[in-house]
Write a protein that holds these residues in place. Structure first.
Motif, PDB file in Angstrom:
ATOM      1  N   GLY A   1      50.524  39.889  39.595  1.00 13.77           N
ATOM      2  CA  GLY A   1      49.225  39.238  39.713  1.00 13.77           C
ATOM      3  C   GLY A   1      48.127  40.250  39.958  1.00 13.77           C
ATOM      4  N   GLY A   2      48.404  41.226  40.821  1.00 14.44           N
ATOM      5  CA  GLY A   2      47.418  42.262  41.094  1.00 14.44           C
ATOM      6  C   GLY A   2      47.160  43.124  39.872  1.00 14.44           C
ATOM      7  N   LEU A   3      48.218  43.410  39.100  1.00  8.51           N
ATOM      8  CA  LEU A   3      48.057  44.211  37.892  1.00  8.51           C
ATOM      9  C   LEU A   3      47.192  43.465  36.885  1.00  8.51           C
ATOM     10  CD1 LEU A   3      48.760  46.704  36.213  1.00  8.51           C
ATOM     11  CD2 LEU A   3      50.778  45.474  35.411  1.00  8.51           C
ATOM     12  N   LEU A   4      47.473  42.177  36.694  1.00  2.00           N
ATOM     13  CA  LEU A   4      46.680  41.399  35.745  1.00  2.00           C
ATOM     14  C   LEU A   4      45.245  41.250  36.220  1.00  2.00           C
ATOM     15  CD1 LEU A   4      49.248  38.654  34.692  1.00  2.00           C
ATOM     16  CD2 LEU A   4      48.552  40.685  33.430  1.00  2.00           C
ATOM     17  N   ASP A   5      45.046  41.046  37.537  1.00  2.00           N
ATOM     18  CA  ASP A   5      43.688  40.967  38.071  1.00  2.00           C
ATOM     19  C   ASP A   5      42.952  42.281  37.850  1.00  2.00           C
ATOM     20  OD1 ASP A   5      44.123  38.389  38.899  1.00  2.00           O
ATOM     21  OD2 ASP A   5      44.584  38.944  40.983  1.00  2.00           O
ATOM     22  N   THR A   6      43.651  43.380  38.062  1.00  2.00           N
ATOM     23  CA  THR A   6      43.039  44.694  37.860  1.00  2.00           C
ATOM     24  C   THR A   6      42.654  44.878  36.398  1.00  2.00           C
ATOM     25  OG1 THR A   6      44.326  45.627  39.661  1.00  2.00           O
ATOM     26  CG2 THR A   6      43.372  47.176  38.098  1.00  2.00           C
ATOM     27  N   LEU A   7      43.566  44.524  35.501  1.00  2.00           N
ATOM     28  CA  LEU A   7      43.270  44.673  34.080  1.00  2.00           C
ATOM     29  C   LEU A   7      42.103  43.787  33.662  1.00  2.00           C
ATOM     30  CD1 LEU A   7      46.867  44.812  32.581  1.00  2.00           C
ATOM     31  CD2 LEU A   7      45.258  46.698  32.844  1.00  2.00           C
ATOM     32  N   ASN A   8      42.043  42.571  34.204  1.00  2.00           N
ATOM     33  CA  ASN A   8      40.962  41.659  33.845  1.00  2.00           C
ATOM     34  C   ASN A   8      39.638  42.033  34.480  1.00  2.00           C
ATOM     35  OD1 ASN A   8      42.610  40.078  32.236  1.00  2.00           O
ATOM     36  ND2 ASN A   8      43.208  38.747  33.927  1.00  2.00           N
TER      37      ASN A   8
ATOM     38  N   PRO B   1      38.936  51.441  27.865  1.00  2.00           N
ATOM     39  CA  PRO B   1      38.772  52.404  28.963  1.00  2.00           C
ATOM     40  C   PRO B   1      39.155  51.796  30.310  1.00  2.00           C
ATOM     41  CG  PRO B   1      36.648  51.551  28.280  1.00  2.00           C
ATOM     42  CD  PRO B   1      37.664  50.998  27.321  1.00  2.00           C
ATOM     43  N   VAL B   2      39.778  52.577  31.153  1.00  2.00           N
ATOM     44  CA  VAL B   2      40.140  52.174  32.510  1.00  2.00           C
ATOM     45  C   VAL B   2      39.243  52.953  33.460  1.00  2.00           C
ATOM     46  CG1 VAL B   2      41.968  52.113  34.226  1.00  2.00           C
ATOM     47  CG2 VAL B   2      42.503  51.691  31.835  1.00  2.00           C
ATOM     48  N   THR B   3      38.496  52.255  34.291  1.00  2.00           N
ATOM     49  CA  THR B   3      37.523  52.929  35.148  1.00  2.00           C
ATOM     50  C   THR B   3      38.150  53.515  36.406  1.00  2.00           C
ATOM     51  OG1 THR B   3      36.980  50.821  36.170  1.00  2.00           O
ATOM     52  CG2 THR B   3      35.614  51.534  34.336  1.00  2.00           C
ATOM     53  N   ASN B   4      39.236  52.920  36.925  1.00  2.00           N
ATOM     54  CA  ASN B   4      39.879  53.409  38.140  1.00  2.00           C
ATOM     55  C   ASN B   4      41.352  53.673  37.842  1.00  2.00           C
ATOM     56  OD1 ASN B   4      40.874  53.936  40.665  1.00  2.00           O
ATOM     57  ND2 ASN B   4      39.858  52.218  41.660  1.00  2.00           N
ATOM     58  N   LEU B   5      41.655  54.893  37.419  1.00  2.00           N
ATOM     59  CA  LEU B   5      43.021  55.218  37.014  1.00  2.00           C
ATOM     60  C   LEU B   5      44.001  55.172  38.175  1.00  2.00           C
ATOM     61  CD1 LEU B   5      42.562  58.086  34.424  1.00  2.00           C
ATOM     62  CD2 LEU B   5      43.465  55.812  34.039  1.00  2.00           C
ATOM     63  N   ASP B   6      43.589  55.578  39.368  1.00  2.00           N
ATOM     64  CA  ASP B   6      44.498  55.548  40.518  1.00  2.00           C
ATOM     65  C   ASP B   6      44.990  54.131  40.781  1.00  2.00           C
ATOM     66  OD1 ASP B   6      44.410  58.255  40.984  1.00  2.00           O
ATOM     67  OD2 ASP B   6      42.740  58.107  42.401  1.00  2.00           O
TER      68      ASP B   6
ATOM     69  N   GLU C   1      48.822  52.775  40.268  1.00  2.00           N
ATOM     70  CA  GLU C   1      49.529  52.228  41.430  1.00  2.00           C
ATOM     71  C   GLU C   1      50.088  50.848  41.116  1.00  2.00           C
ATOM     72  OE1 GLU C   1      46.921  52.175  44.786  1.00  2.00           O
ATOM     73  OE2 GLU C   1      46.921  54.360  44.986  1.00  2.00           O
ATOM     74  N   LYS C   2      49.281  50.017  40.488  1.00  2.00           N
ATOM     75  CA  LYS C   2      49.741  48.660  40.165  1.00  2.00           C
ATOM     76  C   LYS C   2      50.775  48.677  39.044  1.00  2.00           C
ATOM     77  CE  LYS C   2      45.877  46.456  42.151  1.00  2.00           C
ATOM     78  NZ  LYS C   2      45.828  45.202  42.780  1.00  2.00           N
ATOM     79  N   LEU C   3      50.609  49.564  38.105  1.00  2.00           N
ATOM     80  CA  LEU C   3      51.581  49.689  37.029  1.00  2.00           C
ATOM     81  C   LEU C   3      52.926  50.169  37.572  1.00  2.00           C
ATOM     82  CD1 LEU C   3      51.958  49.449  33.967  1.00  2.00           C
ATOM     83  CD2 LEU C   3      51.359  51.874  33.811  1.00  2.00           C
ATOM     84  N   TYR C   4      52.896  51.133  38.496  1.00  2.84           N
ATOM     85  CA  TYR C   4      54.140  51.617  39.105  1.00  2.84           C
ATOM     86  C   TYR C   4      54.784  50.530  39.960  1.00  2.84           C
ATOM     87  CZ  TYR C   4      57.504  54.162  41.844  1.00  2.84           C
ATOM     88  OH  TYR C   4      58.664  54.556  42.439  1.00  2.84           O
ATOM     89  N   ALA C   5      53.986  49.752  40.688  1.00  8.02           N
ATOM     90  CA  ALA C   5      54.543  48.655  41.487  1.00  8.02           C
ATOM     91  C   ALA C   5      55.236  47.641  40.577  1.00  8.02           C
ATOM     92  CB  ALA C   5      53.450  47.981  42.299  1.00  8.02           C
ATOM     93  N   TYR C   6      54.644  47.365  39.432  1.00  4.54           N
ATOM     94  CA  TYR C   6      55.255  46.454  38.460  1.00  4.54           C
ATOM     95  C   TYR C   6      56.585  47.024  37.974  1.00  4.54           C
ATOM     96  CZ  TYR C   6      55.842  43.878  34.085  1.00  4.54           C
ATOM     97  OH  TYR C   6      56.337  43.118  33.070  1.00  4.54           O
ATOM     98  N   TYR C   7      56.616  48.325  37.674  1.00  5.19           N
ATOM     99  CA  TYR C   7      57.839  48.982  37.223  1.00  5.19           C
ATOM    100  C   TYR C   7      58.889  49.006  38.336  1.00  5.19           C
ATOM    101  CZ  TYR C   7      60.967  52.869  36.212  1.00  5.19           C
ATOM    102  OH  TYR C   7      62.072  53.638  36.044  1.00  5.19           O
TER     103      TYR C   7
END
Length: 99
Positions: free
Chosen positions: A3-10, A23-28, A32-38
């Motif tokens: 949910g956090g990853l999707l919220d971040t992406l949206n 473009p992604v404005t906040n890579l950190d 972090e959210k992508l790694y948590a998903y993994y």
């Protein structure tokens, strides 16, 4: 979590897609959210974990309500052995039905 990853992406300010990506404005935060998903094993595992947590919470609330609201603890604490204990229904709280 997903949910956090999707919220971040949206929540990203998405401009025009250059070179086929956005473009992604906040890579950190994104990584972090992508790694948590993994790390959590993907969507199915995250969903199973959440459902298990909700089920555990529900059971805990219902069982605690039963123990605190439906048992007559005064009578139950008088039971010291098999010969001094009565049937289980004796220890349940009776609420009068006024209908």
């Amino acid at each position: 979590d997903i949910g956090g990853l999707l919220d971040t992406l949206n929540s990203y300010d998405i401009g025009e897609a250059d070179y086929g990506f956005f473009p992604v404005t906040n890579l950190d935060e994104f990584f972090e959210k992508l790694y948590a998903y993994y790390k959590d094993g993907g969507f199915a595992c995250i969903l199973a974990e959440r459902l298990t947590s909700v089920t555990t919470l529900g059971f805990t609330v219902l069982f605690s309500t039963f123990l605190l609201g439906c048992l007559n603890w005064g009578r139950l604490l008088e039971c010291h052995g098999e010969d001094s204990c009565k049937d289980f229904n004796y220890y349940l709280v009776r609420y009068n039905d006024h209908s």
